[in-house]
Design a protein around this motif. Structure first.
Motif, short mmCIF file in Angstrom:
data_model
loop_
_atom_site.label_atom_id
_atom_site.label_comp_id
_atom_site.label_asym_id
_atom_site.label_seq_id
_atom_site.Cartn_x
_atom_site.Cartn_y
_atom_site.Cartn_z
N UNK A 20 16.34 3.22 57.45
CA UNK A 20 14.92 2.95 57.61
C UNK A 20 14.38 2.22 56.38
N UNK A 67 15.32 0.50 65.90
CA UNK A 67 15.48 1.53 64.87
C UNK A 67 15.68 2.90 65.50
N UNK A 68 14.94 3.14 66.60
CA UNK A 68 15.05 4.44 67.25
C UNK A 68 16.48 4.68 67.75
N UNK A 97 18.81 5.17 64.52
CA UNK A 97 18.54 6.39 63.74
C UNK A 97 18.78 7.63 64.59
N UNK A 147 10.97 13.86 66.52
CA UNK A 147 12.16 13.01 66.63
C UNK A 147 11.79 11.53 66.62
N UNK A 148 10.69 11.18 67.30
CA UNK A 148 10.32 9.77 67.35
C UNK A 148 9.84 9.28 66.00
N UNK A 185 10.15 10.50 62.98
CA UNK A 185 11.12 10.53 61.87
C UNK A 185 12.13 9.40 61.95
N UNK A 186 12.38 8.90 63.17
CA UNK A 186 13.43 7.90 63.32
C UNK A 186 12.89 6.47 63.36
N UNK A 187 11.62 6.31 63.03
CA UNK A 187 11.07 4.96 62.93
C UNK A 187 10.70 4.69 61.48
N UNK A 244 3.51 10.03 59.56
CA UNK A 244 4.93 10.00 59.20
C UNK A 244 5.32 11.26 58.43
#
Lengths: 388, 397
Positions: free
Chosen positions: A321, A364-365, A368, B133-134, B136-138, B275
């Protein structure tokens, strides 16, 4: 009265049942879908209220999202007119033709078109290496490690930058962009940070005061400042610190910044793993006469790294990220190519930005989330092997 | 016989280069020499390069006139009259403002989401899990750009401002709120508030002492609320509402008056809070799960009701687990606020490492000062954390 007489007496009593009653089914309201609903959604008045609020929220948000991404979306067109409400006279969702047209730019940046096969080969080689390392039952994983940490970096460097002697036309890193740069920055961070992080972690636990102090200073300094400032440092201070003719190009400077940053974080992750190894392991290794590096290589690190794999992967997710931050020092990673493309007058519409960001978000989704699933699977596996 | 014994008692003869002590000193000397050589090389190159490109060195620029404007200033600042040093303070205060507010919002949202993930309501737990989950992963940068470019900059322009009931306006230049203006007599309300705070603390101390002495409990919460909110409110009503509002006035090209919240600020605050909240939610969830079930069962069997069980048994133990990672999330938020530079919010990095660096060219000094600021914040926080940890650590035998 003997035992047999007693049994006989009970057996003769007419009102005692001799067979078990077959169990009756539980009340209908406690099982199946109804029971599940009552238990999980409607157990108290407060929960009923919560459920209603959330259902309303989802009923509003999910159709909006589907409408934007699929139903109202534009699927074909040649320029912005296809995605303009004033031209099409209907509600407009995502502008996909913009993405189709700019997809090569998002993947390769300005990499010369006839040379783009080299990027494809690089990505394929990287995919092979990643699968080889992550797939735990793969054959010859030791060879896989050598491939990933030694052969792959050298081969991809030659492949991507070019080498006139073997007929590969040199390509300036200024032309690199998009997914290529994102992957390159992430892979350099991943490949470099682990060995340096291990050395720093060992240094921090060393008995030599000078080694320990220097490691602690490096780790705490880098972890105490934002990545942006590390990138600025690498970007503007590094050229000052080396002789003018050796001044590295912009991408290399950003890579150095990322590598420094990732190593400090990796060092702390590895240190946590080292601390989890019981003292007896160190003492046992020394008792059989191993030297320091033999002890580390054969006894300590294999155990320490194994328990830290989930944390290492989590650090890699953070690193992946964070690669977006090279955007700020003017490098064309995926996010920046999208930024550039979305303000291009040819496609500028009210929905272009959101479409572009949706593409980045999906990219990215997927990566990650995939990594975090892997980390969780490893964690479960380790927990299982601990239980024996 | 005796000579043999003494021979054995003497340490075995080792060649000096195999002596661990000698080796360790030698390694360290080599390492120090390498580091010193690197530093020396870097410094001499830097001096050469700076001299060649005619860049001044030293901190003389601190007192020179800045000459550039900053869009949000908490302290007085003017492009012509203020120095680079002043610009530094403006940037630092802007960083601290967004970090402080971000911490408050992220904590509230994070606790709500973290507790929701443990809820017995299946739907709520799943929605909270999906959020974590969404988000944190962006990448944070992507989220900031989305909020800024796709949401706030896509609002209508100034002539078609959205009027919000209560006299506020929302458009793509920001959020315009009424500014409270105190009239004469407002001082009495401030005094009442101060008196309320002092009285609340005094009451808490007294109630605590009495409880320790006699076991009698006092309604601390209600009394505190009455003192903190009721007392100032009563004075406010009695003195005849001594507070007015300066409402923003919509003009043709501009909105004048009121308070302006920049879209850059709002986007950064949204992005950082949302975030970081996802990470705080995980910290909170782990903290609550770390308190073993036996603790609450034991409390119930002692006769405590669910409320006091949570307040007196579960939460104090969960906080012990939650607070250290929570602090590091606060630090991350503060450091992440430096991404402001990507959307043009005038924080420390944007003002100082961006504009001041470009104008003066003094890269070494400017980057060093910026890093020093963040280092001081980080080290001060981790120092406090260590003190807290040593006080909170379980007293083991």
């Amino acid at each position: 009265m003997t035992m047999a007489e007693g049994d006989l007496a009970v057996a003769e009593l007419a009102f005692v049942r001799r067979t078990n009653i077959a169990p009756r089914p539980p009340p209908a309201a406690m099982t199946g879908a109804v029971g599940w609903l009552r238990e999980n959604l409607l157990s108290t008045p407060f929960n009923v209220g919560l459920t209603i609020v959330i259902v309303l929220l989802l009923a509003w948000a999910v159709p909006e999202l589907v409408k934007f991404l699929l139903i109202d979306a534009v699927w074909s067109g040649t320029d912005r007119d296809a995605c303009l409400e004033s031209v099409q006279h209907r509600e407009i969702g995502a502008c996909w033709p913009f993405v189709w047209e700019r997809l090569p730019y998002f993947i390769y940046g300005s990499y010369p078109i006839p040379q783009r096969w080299r990027v494809d080969v690089f990505l394929a080689m990287l995919a092979i290496g990643v699968v080889w390392l992550l797939w735990l039952n793969a054959p010859r994983r030791d060879l896989g490690a050598i491939y990933f940490f030694v052969i792959l970096p050298i081969a991809s460097f030659i492949l991507l930058t070019g080498w006139a002697a073997i007929g590969l036309q040199p390509v300036d890193t200024v032309l690199w962009g998009g997914v290529l740069v994102t992957i390159v920055v992430a892979s350099v961070g991943i490949v470099v940070s682990l060995p340096i992080g291990i050395l720093l972690a060992l240094g921090r636990r060393s008995h030599m005061p000078a080694v320990r102090t220097l490691s602690v200073i490096f780790i705490e300094f880098v972890r105490g400042v934002p990545l942006v400032t590390v990138l600025f440092m690498a970007g503007v201070m590094l050229p000052l610190f080396v002789p003018e003719q050796l001044s590295p190009d912009k991408l290399v400077r950003a890579l150095i910044g990322i590598a420094i940053f990732a190593s400090a974080y990796m060092a702390e992750v590895v240190r946590a793993g080292l601390q989890a190894i019981p003292k007896g392991q160190y003492e046992g290794a020394m008792a059989v006469g191993l030297r320091y590096w033999q002890m580390m290589r054969l006894i300590i690190l294999p155990q320490a790294l194994k328990v830290t794999i989930p944390n290492i992967v989590n650090t890699y997710i953070g690193l992946f990220k964070d690669t977006t931050l090279v955007f700020i020092v003017g490098i064309f990673d995926l996010l920046r190519t999208i930024e550039v493309a979305r303000i291009d007058p040819k496609w500028a519409t009210p929905v272009t930005s959101t479409t572009g960001y949706a593409v980045a978000a999906i990219f990215y989704l997927v990566f990650c989330y995939g990594m975090s699933r892997y980390a969780r699977a490893m964690e479960a596996r380790l927990a299982k092997s601990d239980r024996r | 016989m005796s000579s043999e014994l003494s021979a054995r008692a003497r340490p075995a003869q080792v060649v000096f280069y195999n002596d661990p002590k000698f080796r360790s000193i030698a390694y360290q000397l080599v390492l120090c020499a390498m580091v010193a050589f690197l530093v020396y090389g870097a410094a001499s190159n830097a001096i050469d390069n700076l001299a060649r490109s005619h860049i001044a060195s030293g901190f003389g620029f601190w007192n020179s006139t800045a000459g550039f404007d900053i869009s949000q200033t908490l302290i007085e600042y003017s492009p012509r009259g203020s120095t680079y040093g002043r610009a530094f303070w403006v940037g630092l205060l802007n960083t601290l403002l967004v970090a402080g507010l971000g911490i408050v919002f992220a904590t509230i949202l994070g606790f709500i989401v973290g507790i929701s993930r443990l809820s017995r309501n299946w739907l709520l737990a799943k929605v909270a899990g999906g959020y974590v989950e969404t988000i944190r992963n962006l990448p944070l940068l992507l989220q900031l750009l989305f909020w800024y470019n796709a949401v706030l900059k896509a609002l209508p322009d100034i002539r078609e401002s959205i009027a919000i009931p209560g006299g506020a306006f929302l458009n793509n230049r920001g959020f315009f709120l009424p500014l409270p203006v105190s009239k004469s007599g407002f001082g009495a309300v401030e005094i009442a508030l101060l008196a309320g705070i002092v009285a609340a603390i005094a009451f808490y101390v007294w109630a605590r002492k009495r409880q320790e002495r006699t076991g009698q409990q006092a309604p601390v919460l209600w009394v505190t609320l009455a003192l903190l909110i009721g007392l100032p409110l009563a004075v406010f009503v009695l003195t005849g509402f001594p507070l007015g509002f300066e409402f923003p006035q919509a003009g043709r090209f501009n909105i004048t008056g009121g308070v302006e919240v920049l879209p850059e600020f709002a986007a950064l605050l949204f992005g950082l809070s949302i975030y970081t909240a996802a990470f705080i939610a995980e910290v909170v969830r782990a903290g609550i799960l770390a308190v073993s079930r036996g603790q609450s069962e034991a409390a119930y069997s002692l006769g405590l009701r669910p409320g006091p069980t949570l307040r007196l048994v579960v939460i104090p133990q969960a906080m012990r687990v939650i607070i250290p990672p929570l602090t590091s999330q606060y630090l991350n938020l503060t450091k992440n606020s430096s991404l402001a530079v990507a959307i043009g919010y005038p924080d420390l990095v944007q003002v100082f490492t961006g504009t001041v660096l470009n104008q003066t060219g003094q890269a070494v000094e400017v980057v060093a000062i910026t890093m020093l600021v963040y280092l001081v914040i980080s080290l001060a926080t981790s120092l406090l954390m260590n003190i807290y940890n040593s006080r909170m650590a379980l007293a083991e035998r």
